[in-house]
Design a protein around this motif. Structure first.
Motif, mmCIF file in Angstrom:
data_model
loop_
_atom_site.group_PDB
_atom_site.id
_atom_site.type_symbol
_atom_site.label_atom_id
_atom_site.label_comp_id
_atom_site.label_asym_id
_atom_site.label_seq_id
_atom_site.Cartn_x
_atom_site.Cartn_y
_atom_site.Cartn_z
ATOM 1 N N ASN A 120 0.553 -1.018 -0.050
ATOM 2 C CA ASN A 120 -0.014 -0.051 -0.084
ATOM 3 C C ASN A 120 0.848 1.311 0.032
ATOM 4 N N LEU A 121 2.085 1.297 -0.665
ATOM 5 C CA LEU A 121 2.606 2.416 -0.709
ATOM 6 C C LEU A 121 2.745 2.729 -2.352
ATOM 7 N N LEU A 122 2.768 4.165 -2.417
ATOM 8 C CA LEU A 122 2.884 4.467 -3.909
ATOM 9 C C LEU A 122 4.475 4.849 -4.232
ATOM 10 N N PRO A 123 4.898 4.137 -5.341
ATOM 11 C CA PRO A 123 6.238 4.553 -5.729
ATOM 12 C C PRO A 123 6.419 5.736 -6.481
ATOM 13 N N ILE A 124 7.891 6.474 -6.523
ATOM 14 C CA ILE A 124 7.894 7.377 -7.115
ATOM 15 C C ILE A 124 9.250 6.883 -7.849
ATOM 16 N N LEU A 154 3.828 -5.018 -13.360
ATOM 17 C CA LEU A 154 2.804 -4.245 -12.581
ATOM 18 C C LEU A 154 1.451 -4.446 -13.367
ATOM 19 N N THR A 155 0.506 -4.610 -12.730
ATOM 20 C CA THR A 155 -1.023 -4.536 -13.531
ATOM 21 C C THR A 155 -1.174 -3.097 -13.893
ATOM 22 N N ASP A 156 -2.291 -3.049 -14.760
ATOM 23 C CA ASP A 156 -2.599 -1.972 -15.387
ATOM 24 C C ASP A 156 -2.891 -0.858 -14.229
ATOM 25 N N GLU A 157 -3.752 -1.411 -13.247
ATOM 26 C CA GLU A 157 -4.229 -0.408 -12.015
ATOM 27 C C GLU A 157 -3.123 -0.022 -11.370
ATOM 28 N N GLN A 158 -2.155 -0.599 -11.032
ATOM 29 C CA GLN A 158 -0.843 -0.471 -10.234
ATOM 30 C C GLN A 158 -0.024 0.737 -11.135
ATOM 31 N N GLU A 200 -2.952 2.967 -23.673
ATOM 32 C CA GLU A 200 -3.046 4.314 -23.625
ATOM 33 C C GLU A 200 -3.733 4.839 -22.427
ATOM 34 N N GLU A 201 -4.755 4.269 -21.670
ATOM 35 C CA GLU A 201 -5.520 4.465 -20.678
ATOM 36 C C GLU A 201 -4.425 4.861 -19.448
ATOM 37 N N VAL A 202 -3.597 3.928 -19.436
ATOM 38 C CA VAL A 202 -2.767 3.946 -18.396
ATOM 39 C C VAL A 202 -1.750 5.007 -18.569
#
Ligand SMILES: O=C(CO)COP(=O)(O)O
Length: 254
Positions: A120-124, A154-158, A200-202
């Motif tokens: 649950n961390l967002l990577p930069i 990674l999944t698209d959502e990630q 493209e969406e990602v």
């Protein structure tokens, strides 16, 4: 429309009391996170206090590195679980200083990026070329390789939620900023790489920051570019007034 993200990277600066004062001073002045994401990436020792002080305000807290394993015999390391436990939001991965001085590789960057999402961390994720590579016209292919390997698996959502920071090494701490056109050209290329790798969406959702000698007097020009969605800032993030000006530019960039 991508929400701007302004992240300060304190690097190895500030004692705990100074960091605490900084966040307590700015927290009520930071605009709503509906408008701009404001992130302070602090050394580990600051994080317990800062995440408490920032709670209920619009300041998000980030770490500057982590291990990819959740626990184990890795003396001196900090795990993603430990950061999650402290309610850390973001983690910088693969900063060029870590690649240069601490043996960070594209492989460990990838493992850490995957581990961030698992906890649950967002990577930069930081990418960027050296001066030699720029002069040899290798920038685009080199950065492309870094992005592809970092985001592999990674999944698209990630991938949509990942933040990619384009930081040309020759512009870090040198006072030499890439021109906004140079920066935008590479950020647009990164978006194209994400489109080829995912969709493209990602690519339309992923946020790409620029970093390297960003200051209050050059940030507006950088953020006015089509593919620059924010900034990762070292030196100019260390003083409250300067950091707040950067955040304000992010708020106005929408
Ligand atoms: O490395 C950087 C942020 O991660 C950039 O540092 P400076 O803003 O000090 O050039």
């Amino acid at each position: 429309m991508r929400k701007p993200i302004i992240a300060g990277n304190w690097k190895m600066n500030k004692l705990v009391a100074d960091g605490a004062r900084f966040v307590v001073d700015i927290r009520e002045k930071v605009p709503s996170s509906d408008e701009v994401d404001t992130v302070v990436c602090a050394p580990f020792v600051h994080i317990p206090f800062l995440s408490e002080a920032a709670r209920e305000f619009h300041v998000k807290i980030g770490a500057q590195n982590m291990h990819y394993e959740e626990s184990g015999a890795f003396t001196g390391e900090v795990s993603p679980k430990m950061l999650e436990d402290l309610l850390v939001d973001y983690v910088i991965i693969g900063h060029s200083e870590r690649r240069q001085y601490f043996n960070e590789t594209d492989e460990t960057v990838n493992k850490k990026t995957l581990a961030a999402f698992e906890n649950n961390l967002l990577p930069i994720v930081c990418v960027g070329e050296s001066l030699d590579q720029r002069e040899n016209n290798e920038t685009m292919s080199f950065v492309e390789g870094q992005v592809r390997q970092a985001l592999d698996g990674l999944t698209d959502e990630q991938a949509k939620q990942a933040v990619i920071a384009y930081e040309p090494i020759w512009a870090i701490g040198t006072g030499k900023t890439a021109t906004s056109e140079q920066a935008n050209e590479v950020c647009a290329h990164i978006r194209q790489v994400v489109q080829d790798q995912f969709s493209e969406e990602v690519a339309q959702e992923v946020r790409v920051q620029y970093g390297g000698s960003v200051k209050p007097d050059n940030i507006e020009e950088l953020l006015s570019q089509s593919d620059i969605d924010g900034a990762l800032v070292g030196g100019a993030s260390l003083k409250e007034d300067s950091f707040l000006k950067l955040v304000e530019a992010g708020q106005n960039a929408r």
